[in-house]
Design a protein around this motif. Sequence first.
Motif, PDB file in Angstrom:
ATOM      1  N   GLY A 132       0.813  -1.125  -0.082  1.00  0.00           N
ATOM      2  CA  GLY A 132      -0.060  -0.015   0.012  1.00  0.00           C
ATOM      3  C   GLY A 132       0.897   1.251   0.082  1.00  0.00           C
ATOM      4  N   PHE A 133       1.880   1.219   0.874  1.00  0.00           N
ATOM      5  CA  PHE A 133       2.831   2.192   0.809  1.00  0.00           C
ATOM      6  C   PHE A 133       3.445   2.599  -0.670  1.00  0.00           C
ATOM      7  CE2 PHE A 133       7.291   3.884   1.265  1.00  0.00           C
ATOM      8  CZ  PHE A 133       6.786   5.014   1.907  1.00  0.00           C
ATOM      9  N   LEU A 134       3.944   1.705  -1.093  1.00  0.00           N
ATOM     10  CA  LEU A 134       4.671   1.812  -2.362  1.00  0.00           C
ATOM     11  C   LEU A 134       3.742   1.977  -3.391  1.00  0.00           C
ATOM     12  CD1 LEU A 134       7.081  -1.314  -2.373  1.00  0.00           C
ATOM     13  CD2 LEU A 134       7.579   1.133  -1.922  1.00  0.00           C
ATOM     14  N   GLU A 135       2.459   1.577  -3.370  1.00  0.00           N
ATOM     15  CA  GLU A 135       1.274   2.250  -4.541  1.00  0.00           C
ATOM     16  C   GLU A 135       1.179   3.425  -4.157  1.00  0.00           C
ATOM     17  OE1 GLU A 135      -2.213  -0.176  -4.523  1.00  0.00           O
ATOM     18  OE2 GLU A 135      -1.138  -1.933  -5.018  1.00  0.00           O
ATOM     19  N   GLU A 136       1.308   4.193  -3.170  1.00  0.00           N
ATOM     20  CA  GLU A 136       0.868   5.595  -2.839  1.00  0.00           C
ATOM     21  C   GLU A 136       2.133   6.461  -3.243  1.00  0.00           C
ATOM     22  OE1 GLU A 136      -1.835   7.213  -1.945  1.00  0.00           O
ATOM     23  OE2 GLU A 136      -2.883   5.232  -2.165  1.00  0.00           O
ATOM     24  N   ARG A 141       3.792   2.507 -10.648  1.00  0.00           N
ATOM     25  CA  ARG A 141       4.165   1.073 -10.549  1.00  0.00           C
ATOM     26  C   ARG A 141       2.927   0.200 -10.448  1.00  0.00           C
ATOM     27  NH1 ARG A 141       9.449  -0.631  -7.846  1.00  0.00           N
ATOM     28  NH2 ARG A 141       8.181  -2.324  -7.446  1.00  0.00           N
ATOM     29  N   ARG A 142       1.536   0.821 -10.350  1.00  0.00           N
ATOM     30  CA  ARG A 142       0.427   0.123 -10.506  1.00  0.00           C
ATOM     31  C   ARG A 142      -0.033  -0.214 -12.036  1.00  0.00           C
ATOM     32  NH1 ARG A 142      -3.163   4.708  -7.734  1.00  0.00           N
ATOM     33  NH2 ARG A 142      -1.943   4.943  -5.752  1.00  0.00           N
ATOM     34  N   GLY A 143      -0.657  -1.191 -11.918  1.00  0.00           N
ATOM     35  CA  GLY A 143      -1.453  -1.946 -13.433  1.00  0.00           C
ATOM     36  C   GLY A 143      -0.105  -2.396 -14.100  1.00  0.00           C
ATOM     37  N   LYS A 144      -0.038  -2.616 -15.369  1.00  0.00           N
ATOM     38  CA  LYS A 144       0.798  -3.506 -16.054  1.00  0.00           C
ATOM     39  C   LYS A 144       1.976  -2.673 -16.453  1.00  0.00           C
ATOM     40  CE  LYS A 144      -3.258  -6.187 -17.789  1.00  0.00           C
ATOM     41  NZ  LYS A 144      -3.737  -6.734 -19.210  1.00  0.00           N
TER      42      LYS A 144
END
Length: 166
Positions: A132-136, A141-144
Motif C-alpha cells: 500500500g505504501f509503495l502504491e501511494e 508502479r500500478r497496473g501493467k
Amino acid sequence: MTVDQYSECALILKQEIELLEQIRALQDQVKNAVTNRQWTDFEAHLGSLAAIGDEFEALDLERIAIFTNYAKQLGFNNEGVGFYSFAARLPEAERRELSELYRRIKMKTLEVRFTNDSLTDYLNETQAVVSGFLEEVFPDRRGKIYTRQGTQISPDMRSMVLNQSL
C-alpha cells in the motif's frame, strides 16, 4: 501389541515431540529474523524447518505403519480406528504412557500451528502495508508494466533502493 511394537511406538512418539519442540524454537528464530530483517538467517531457518518437517513426516509414517499392522492383527478395519482404540487394548501402564505422549504431541502440534498462523498473519499484514505504501509513493508502479522487449512484468517484483528504513 507386542513389546517391540510398543517400544518402537513410544520411541517414535518421543522423537516426534522432540521435533515439534525444535520446530517451535525455529519458528521463534524465523520471527526474530523477519523483525530484525536478517534475510539470510530467515532463509536458513526456513530450510531447517523444511528438513525437520520431512523428518517428522517420516516418523509419522512409521507410527501409522505400526498402527496399521496392529489393526490388522486385531481385525479392525483401518478406516476410523484412532489412537485411543489401540491404547485401550494395552496394559494399564503402557496405555497411560502412550496416551500421555500422544496428548503431548497434540498440544505441541497446536502450539506450532498457532505460532505458524500468527507469523503468517504478521507477514501478510506487513506485505499489505508495504504494498500500500509503495502504491501511494510510486503510482506509476500500478497496473501493467512492460519491458523493452514487450513482455509483461510484475510491478511489485522490481528491485528498489531506498536511503531510508521503513
